[in-house]
Design a protein around this motif. Structure first.
Motif, PDB file in Angstrom:
ATOM      1  N   VAL A 121      21.655  60.724  45.861  1.00 57.79           N
ATOM      2  CA  VAL A 121      22.233  60.353  44.065  1.00 57.79           C
ATOM      3  C   VAL A 121      23.866  59.143  44.418  1.00 57.79           C
ATOM      4  CG1 VAL A 121      22.625  61.025  41.859  1.00 57.79           C
ATOM      5  CG2 VAL A 121      21.221  62.962  43.535  1.00 57.79           C
ATOM      6  N   LEU A 122      23.794  58.272  43.851  1.00 58.46           N
ATOM      7  CA  LEU A 122      25.178  57.444  43.345  1.00 58.46           C
ATOM      8  C   LEU A 122      25.037  58.093  41.712  1.00 58.46           C
ATOM      9  CD1 LEU A 122      26.786  55.053  43.880  1.00 58.46           C
ATOM     10  CD2 LEU A 122      24.470  53.776  42.196  1.00 58.46           C
ATOM     11  N   THR A 123      26.937  58.184  42.297  1.00 57.28           N
ATOM     12  CA  THR A 123      27.740  58.395  40.621  1.00 57.28           C
ATOM     13  C   THR A 123      28.619  57.583  41.393  1.00 57.28           C
ATOM     14  OG1 THR A 123      27.136  61.008  41.626  1.00 57.28           O
ATOM     15  CG2 THR A 123      28.911  60.830  39.556  1.00 57.28           C
ATOM     16  N   VAL A 124      29.111  57.238  39.712  1.00 53.00           N
ATOM     17  CA  VAL A 124      30.494  56.317  39.586  1.00 53.00           C
ATOM     18  C   VAL A 124      30.773  57.161  38.792  1.00 53.00           C
ATOM     19  CG1 VAL A 124      30.283  54.004  38.635  1.00 53.00           C
ATOM     20  CG2 VAL A 124      28.332  54.460  39.691  1.00 53.00           C
ATOM     21  N   ASN A 125      32.141  57.118  38.629  1.00 52.77           N
ATOM     22  CA  ASN A 125      33.698  57.712  38.116  1.00 52.77           C
ATOM     23  C   ASN A 125      34.292  56.648  37.226  1.00 52.77           C
ATOM     24  OD1 ASN A 125      32.951  59.481  40.546  1.00 52.77           O
ATOM     25  ND2 ASN A 125      32.604  60.561  38.566  1.00 52.77           N
ATOM     26  N   TYR A 126      34.081  55.320  37.689  1.00 52.88           N
ATOM     27  CA  TYR A 126      35.254  54.343  37.293  1.00 52.88           C
ATOM     28  C   TYR A 126      35.064  52.787  37.594  1.00 52.88           C
ATOM     29  CZ  TYR A 126      39.359  52.786  35.407  1.00 52.88           C
ATOM     30  OH  TYR A 126      41.085  53.047  34.626  1.00 52.88           O
ATOM     31  N   THR A 127      34.723  52.036  36.878  1.00 52.76           N
ATOM     32  CA  THR A 127      34.417  50.732  37.151  1.00 52.76           C
ATOM     33  C   THR A 127      35.048  49.351  36.493  1.00 52.76           C
ATOM     34  OG1 THR A 127      32.762  49.187  38.054  1.00 52.76           O
ATOM     35  CG2 THR A 127      31.753  50.688  36.198  1.00 52.76           C
ATOM     36  N   ASP A 128      35.563  49.013  37.455  1.00 56.00           N
ATOM     37  CA  ASP A 128      36.621  47.573  36.441  1.00 56.00           C
ATOM     38  C   ASP A 128      36.465  46.502  37.352  1.00 56.00           C
ATOM     39  OD1 ASP A 128      38.161  46.113  34.905  1.00 56.00           O
ATOM     40  OD2 ASP A 128      40.228  47.524  35.499  1.00 56.00           O
ATOM     41  N   PHE A 153      37.260  40.541  37.457  1.00 53.70           N
ATOM     42  CA  PHE A 153      36.950  39.160  36.963  1.00 53.70           C
ATOM     43  C   PHE A 153      38.142  38.958  36.937  1.00 53.70           C
ATOM     44  CE2 PHE A 153      33.505  41.316  34.013  1.00 53.70           C
ATOM     45  CZ  PHE A 153      32.624  41.215  34.708  1.00 53.70           C
ATOM     46  N   ASN A 154      39.759  39.387  36.532  1.00 52.94           N
ATOM     47  CA  ASN A 154      41.178  39.429  36.654  1.00 52.94           C
ATOM     48  C   ASN A 154      42.026  40.726  36.905  1.00 52.94           C
ATOM     49  OD1 ASN A 154      41.437  40.430  33.792  1.00 52.94           O
ATOM     50  ND2 ASN A 154      40.836  38.450  33.234  1.00 52.94           N
ATOM     51  N   GLY A 155      43.075  40.643  36.648  1.00 52.46           N
ATOM     52  CA  GLY A 155      44.009  41.901  37.002  1.00 52.46           C
ATOM     53  C   GLY A 155      43.379  42.620  37.729  1.00 52.46           C
ATOM     54  N   PRO A 156      44.096  44.145  37.993  1.00 52.61           N
ATOM     55  CA  PRO A 156      44.010  44.298  39.214  1.00 52.61           C
ATOM     56  C   PRO A 156      41.889  45.630  38.927  1.00 52.61           C
ATOM     57  CG  PRO A 156      44.381  46.120  36.674  1.00 52.61           C
ATOM     58  CD  PRO A 156      44.912  44.129  36.812  1.00 52.61           C
ATOM     59  N   ALA A 157      42.038  45.560  39.475  1.00 51.05           N
ATOM     60  CA  ALA A 157      40.575  46.186  39.963  1.00 51.05           C
ATOM     61  C   ALA A 157      40.471  47.635  40.046  1.00 51.05           C
ATOM     62  CB  ALA A 157      39.598  45.421  41.277  1.00 51.05           C
ATOM     63  N   GLY A 168      47.059  44.340  41.273  1.00 54.39           N
ATOM     64  CA  GLY A 168      46.880  43.378  40.979  1.00 54.39           C
ATOM     65  C   GLY A 168      45.697  42.605  42.810  1.00 54.39           C
ATOM     66  N   ALA A 169      44.310  42.566  41.656  1.00 55.66           N
ATOM     67  CA  ALA A 169      43.661  42.366  42.454  1.00 55.66           C
ATOM     68  C   ALA A 169      42.998  39.901  42.444  1.00 55.66           C
ATOM     69  CB  ALA A 169      41.741  43.006  42.879  1.00 55.66           C
ATOM     70  N   PRO A 170      42.787  39.614  43.656  1.00 51.38           N
ATOM     71  CA  PRO A 170      42.391  38.755  43.581  1.00 51.38           C
ATOM     72  C   PRO A 170      40.502  38.487  42.240  1.00 51.38           C
ATOM     73  CG  PRO A 170      41.743  38.643  45.387  1.00 51.38           C
ATOM     74  CD  PRO A 170      42.481  39.871  44.485  1.00 51.38           C
ATOM     75  N   GLU A 171      40.728  37.354  41.738  1.00 49.31           N
ATOM     76  CA  GLU A 171      39.111  37.030  41.173  1.00 49.31           C
ATOM     77  C   GLU A 171      37.782  37.183  42.021  1.00 49.31           C
ATOM     78  OE1 GLU A 171      39.365  34.104  37.538  1.00 49.31           O
ATOM     79  OE2 GLU A 171      41.411  34.644  37.507  1.00 49.31           O
ATOM     80  N   GLY A 172      36.646  37.233  41.561  1.00 44.59           N
ATOM     81  CA  GLY A 172      35.989  37.110  42.034  1.00 44.59           C
ATOM     82  C   GLY A 172      34.900  38.364  43.116  1.00 44.59           C
TER      83      GLY A 172
END
Length: 102
Positions: free
Chosen positions: A6-13, A59-63, A86-90
């Motif tokens: 089972v894959l559980t996803v709690n947060y995605t940005d 997409f932009n900003g933090p991830a 922050g993080a690079p885009e891509g």
């Protein structure tokens, strides 16, 4: 005995995509809200060794990508968080799992 997974996803940005043996099994675009989504992978497992790849895209900003993969009752967490710096885009991160269904 069949393997349970089972894959559980709690947060995605911003976007998290999951591939099991090359087939997409999950795709979520989020803006930083907490979620609790589960994807039962058991019925999609092939006999033998299976490959689960998670790709986090910013997409932009933090991830931030957080959740877990549970295989036969053993949970392994994943967490990638750049909200402070922050993080690079891509593509910013990947998580890779092997699931033995022998």
């Amino acid at each position: 005995m069949a393997t349970t997974a089972v894959l559980t996803v709690n947060y995605t940005d911003n976007q998290l995509v999951a591939y099991l043996n090359g087939a997409q099994v999950y795709n979520r675009i989020g803006g930083g809200e907490s979620i609790n989504e589960q994807v039962v992978l058991t019925g999609n497992l092939q006999a033998g060794v299976n490959q689960l790849l998670l790709i986090g895209v910013n997409f932009n900003g933090p991830a931030h990508f957080q959740g877990s993969v549970n295989i036969d009752g053993r949970s392994q967490d994943f967490n990638f968080d750049t909200r402070k710096d922050g993080a690079p885009e891509g593509v910013v991160t990947q998580f890779y799992y092997t699931i033995d269904n022998s």
